[in-house]
Design a protein around this motif. Structure first.
Motif, mmCIF file in Angstrom:
data_model
loop_
_atom_site.group_PDB
_atom_site.id
_atom_site.type_symbol
_atom_site.label_atom_id
_atom_site.label_comp_id
_atom_site.label_asym_id
_atom_site.label_seq_id
_atom_site.Cartn_x
_atom_site.Cartn_y
_atom_site.Cartn_z
ATOM 1 N N ARG A 540 0.832 -1.217 0.000
ATOM 2 C CA ARG A 540 0.000 0.000 0.000
ATOM 3 C C ARG A 540 0.859 1.257 0.000
ATOM 4 O O ARG A 540 0.607 2.205 -0.760
ATOM 5 C CB ARG A 540 -0.911 0.001 1.231
ATOM 6 C CG ARG A 540 -1.863 1.187 1.291
ATOM 7 C CD ARG A 540 -2.564 1.263 2.631
ATOM 8 N NE ARG A 540 -1.647 1.557 3.713
ATOM 9 C CZ ARG A 540 -1.201 2.786 4.000
ATOM 10 N NH1 ARG A 540 -1.572 3.829 3.268
ATOM 11 N NH2 ARG A 540 -0.369 2.980 5.006
ATOM 12 N N ALA A 632 -8.637 6.737 -4.267
ATOM 13 C CA ALA A 632 -8.462 5.970 -5.499
ATOM 14 C C ALA A 632 -8.603 6.867 -6.724
ATOM 15 O O ALA A 632 -7.843 6.741 -7.698
ATOM 16 C CB ALA A 632 -9.475 4.826 -5.546
ATOM 17 N N ARG A 703 -6.379 -0.718 -7.165
ATOM 18 C CA ARG A 703 -7.183 0.251 -6.410
ATOM 19 C C ARG A 703 -8.655 0.161 -6.797
ATOM 20 O O ARG A 703 -9.542 0.186 -5.932
ATOM 21 C CB ARG A 703 -6.671 1.669 -6.670
ATOM 22 C CG ARG A 703 -5.284 1.946 -6.117
ATOM 23 C CD ARG A 703 -4.902 3.397 -6.359
ATOM 24 N NE ARG A 703 -3.535 3.661 -5.950
ATOM 25 C CZ ARG A 703 -3.161 3.909 -4.691
ATOM 26 N NH1 ARG A 703 -4.078 3.904 -3.735
ATOM 27 N NH2 ARG A 703 -1.904 4.152 -4.396
#
Length: 740
Positions: A540, A632, A703
């Motif tokens: 991440r 996102a 994502r």
């Protein structure tokens, strides 16, 4: 014929035979006239005590005494305590036994004459005569419980012994076990008939039943002696093991023929001699099984059950008869004691749970000692202090609880102190934790073996071959080995010879092994979960740095204004702080504000390289996006525009945002040279390696997938690349999972 002699068929054949013999014994017990009286031997006085009368035509009060019985042919045949003696074999000599059988025959003839006269002494002291017609045969309900105990003991012995023998019919121990069962059924069935007679049996019946009982008892003893001669180790030749059987049976036949004038010598003495021979064989077996733990465990089981069963039978039956003392309890229940012996023999021959012998020995010792102590104290209080039975029993229980139970615990600790002391659970968890978090698999394996060696003290700890699967810990090789299942990445193990070869593995060790495997598995799963979480977090952070931080830094690098550089650097630091500390946990943001900031930043980034941005203003709908979706959206737009700037060689980038009720449609297109074939293949194949082409594209797809949307990559209509993303708005559960 041999191919049909399977263990199942042999077991069924033996079972059918023993059931037929039992049914024949029940039928023989019913084929005699029945008065309907329940008689007992009185403590003192003449005749027999009448406990209950079931005669419908005459009322005989309980407590009356039967003095004599007569018929038209024989008016008066006296009865006494000897008439109802349970075991004729306890009579002192052969002449006395013959006289007893003659009296029994005379009484039996009176009962078969039809109408009989009972000469009674009533409780008030009056003499009375009662005439009645005996029933021609007994009913099943008239047979007492002790009869069925003896019948069932015989059926169990031969049936169970037949099953054990059928598994290995050519082996001597199995044959001797079946011999013990046959002798036990012969003795028990014969004794069941004559010991539970109502009053008398014909002379030939008594002779036949008495002989069968004695021969069966001698066969039982010979089987025990033969078993000790050949099991667990054969300490005598085969001809000795088999040859002592006809010798013992021959002695019984000589005694039945009346050639031995003392029945105590003809029957009781051989029984005691057989027991002494079995004890001598036990000592020989102890020497022969030195160093063989399973054989020694089997010998322990045989010795324990023999000491309890046979010893109790001799003490309560044979020895009192030899010394002329009264019998302790009915013979039928003594046969149940012999059933304990037989069960122990069968377990030893089957070698069932030999590793559990320590627990069996300790429990037997403690319970038997406690029961004996309770009986001794109770008897002493009743006989010496003349206390009533109920207070005496209460005082006995008090003394056993106060003195025996603490002594038992101290004895158990003393007997078990030689055992290897188990690690406390805290130490065990700490050692398992060191195994789970070792630096590599080799180090982990060595630490695991060290833990097992410390816990069990095994002489051998070896990994199992890959083809030998173990799902749960289990004891094998009669307690010599303990198998442990694989706990990936650790292999399965076989541990052999507990405590440096001094003990077999026990159920306690099995429970301990289950605890070790469970704790270690949980720790390894926790370690894997920790590493998975750490890898996810690294992914991440790397994705956010790649998609967001890089764009900010590039913008600051190419911005001609110092104030703008400072602003972009501050935004970069804020994004870094959010990525490291808070992840995606930010408050909701308005779509118009997000798009306005992005349009300004990306236009500035493209302007540095002379690329035009075609991004019309989106109408303000007042729509607010949750942080996972807003994050996102920012990352996708930044990565897509930055990819176009770096790789496409385009002159224009077109961005369209279409808010819809159920989703937001995002499209980014350029007029450049298009996407390389290897990048498109990597994208469609889902390649996510940092070294692979199209890594940023895969980040974008990941994502979108976390939000439950889709991302498409294709050629733009006028040339170049077209990226289309659909971000769902309604699936809040998916977005919540993405936030987590």
């Amino acid at each position: 014929m041999r191919r049909f002699a399977t263990p199942v068929l042999l077991t069924l054949a033996v079972g059918m035979i023993t059931i037929c013999i039992a049914l024949a014994a029940v039928s023989a017990a019913l084929q005699h006239p029945h008065l309907g009286l329940r008689l007992a031997i009185p403590d003192a006085g003449p005749g027999l005590l009448i406990r209950q009368s079931d005669i419908p035509d005459a009322e005989i009060p309980a407590g009356s005494r039967l003095l004599a019985i007569g018929s038209a042919r024989d008016p008066s045949v006296p009865v006494s305590g000897v008439t109802l003696i349970e075991e004729p074999d306890t009579l002192s000599d052969y002449e006395t036994m013959q006289a007893f059988r003659a009296d029994q025959h005379r009484l039996s003839q009176v009962l078969r004459d039809g109408k009989v006269t009972l000469h009674l002494l009533l409780p008030e002291g009056q003499i009375e005569q009662v005439s009645l017609q005996p029933a021609p045969r007994r009913s099943l309900s008239s047979l007492p419980p002790v009869f069925w105990v003896q019948i069932l003991t015989g059926v169990f012995a031969v049936g169970f012994g037949g099953w054990v023998w059928a598994l290995h019919p050519r082996r001597l121990p199995q044959l001797m076990l079946l011999t013990v069962g046959v002798g036990l059924q012969m003795a028990a069935n014969a004794a069941a008939i004559y010991s539970t007679r109502e009053l008398a049996l014909p002379q030939n019946y008594l002779a036949w039943l008495g002989g069968t009982n004695q021969i069966g008892a001698q066969i039982f003893g010979a089987g025990i002696l033969g078993l000790f001669l050949c099991y667990p180790r054969r300490i005598a030749p085969r001809w000795v093991v088999l040859g002592q059987l006809p010798l013992v049976v021959g002695w019984a036949l000589v005694n039945q023929a009346g050639l031995i004038h003392s029945n105590a010598i003809g029957f009781q003495l051989p029984t005691i001699l057989i027991l002494l021979g079995a004890i001598l064989c036990t000592f020989c077996q102890i020497r022969a099984t030195r160093g063989d733990l399973p054989a020694r465990a089997a010998l322990w089981i045989i010795g324990i059950c023999t000491g309890l069963g046979t010893g109790s039978f001799v003490l309560t039956r044979s020895l009192p008869a030899l010394l002329g003392l009264p019998l302790a309890f009915p013979q039928g229940y003594a046969f149940a004691l012999l059933g304990i012996v037989y069960l122990g023999f069968a377990r030893a021959v089957l070698r069932h749970r030999l590793f559990d012998v320590e627990r069996l020995a300790l429990h037997t010792l403690f319970y038997f000692t406690g029961a004996a102590l309770l009986l001794l104290i109770d008897a002493a209080l009743v006989l010496l202090l003349s206390l009533d039975q109920v207070p005496a029993l209460g005082i006995s229980l008090f003394f056993v609880g106060i003195f025996y139970l603490p002594l038992r615990d101290a004895t158990a600790r003393a007997l078990l102190k030689r055992r290897r002391k188990a690690q406390p659970i805290s130490e065990l968890v700490r050692a398992a934790d060191e195994v789970a978090f070792a630096r590599d698999d080799e180090c982990r394996r060595k630490r695991y073996e060290k833990l097992l060696a410390l816990e069990f003290g095994s002489l051998s700890i070896e990994p199992l071959p890959e083809g030998e699967a173990v799902t749960l810990p289990r004891i094998t090789q009669e307690g010599i080995a303990l198998l442990l299942p694989a706990v990936p990445p650790l292999p399965a193990y076989r541990l052999r010879w507990r405590d440096d070869g001094r003990r077999l593995f026990s159920p306690m060790d099995l429970s301990r092994a289950e605890v070790i495997c469970t704790v270690l598995q949980q720790l390894l799963e926790g370690r894997r979960a920790y590493r998975t979480g750490a890898n996810d977090e690294r992914t991440r952070i790397a994705r956010d740095v790649h998609d967001n931080i890089a764009v900010h830094l590039l913008g600051a690098l190419h911005s001609p204004l110092s104030s703008r550089k400072d602003e972009l650097i501050r935004e970069t630091l804020a994004d870094l702080r959010r990525i490291i500390e808070d992840g995606d946990r930010q408050p909701d943001a308005e779509l118009s504000e997000i798009l306005g900031e992005l349009r300004h930043d990306l236009a500035e980034l493209l302007a540095v390289t002379g690329i035009a941005l075609d991004w019309p203003t989106t109408p303000d709908t007042g729509l607010r996006l949750p942080d996972p979706m807003a994050h996102a959206l920012r990352s996708i737009l930044r990565e897509a525009v930055n990819n176009a700037r770096r790789h496409s060689g385009c002159s224009r980038v077109t961005v369209r945002i279409e808010p819809r009720p159920e989703m937001i449609r995002v499209s980014i297109a350029d007029d450049g040279r298009g996407i390389p074939a290897e990048v498109l293949r990597g994208f469609r194949a889902g390649v996510t390696s940092n070294d692979a082409p199209g890594h940023g594209l895969c980040n974008m797809r990941a994502r979108v997938a976390r939000l439950g949307g889709t991302l498409e990559l294709s050629q733009a209509p006028g040339g170049g690349v077209l990226i289309e993303a659909l971000l769902p708005r309604a699936d809040t559960e998916v977005q919540q999972r993405a936030a987590e």
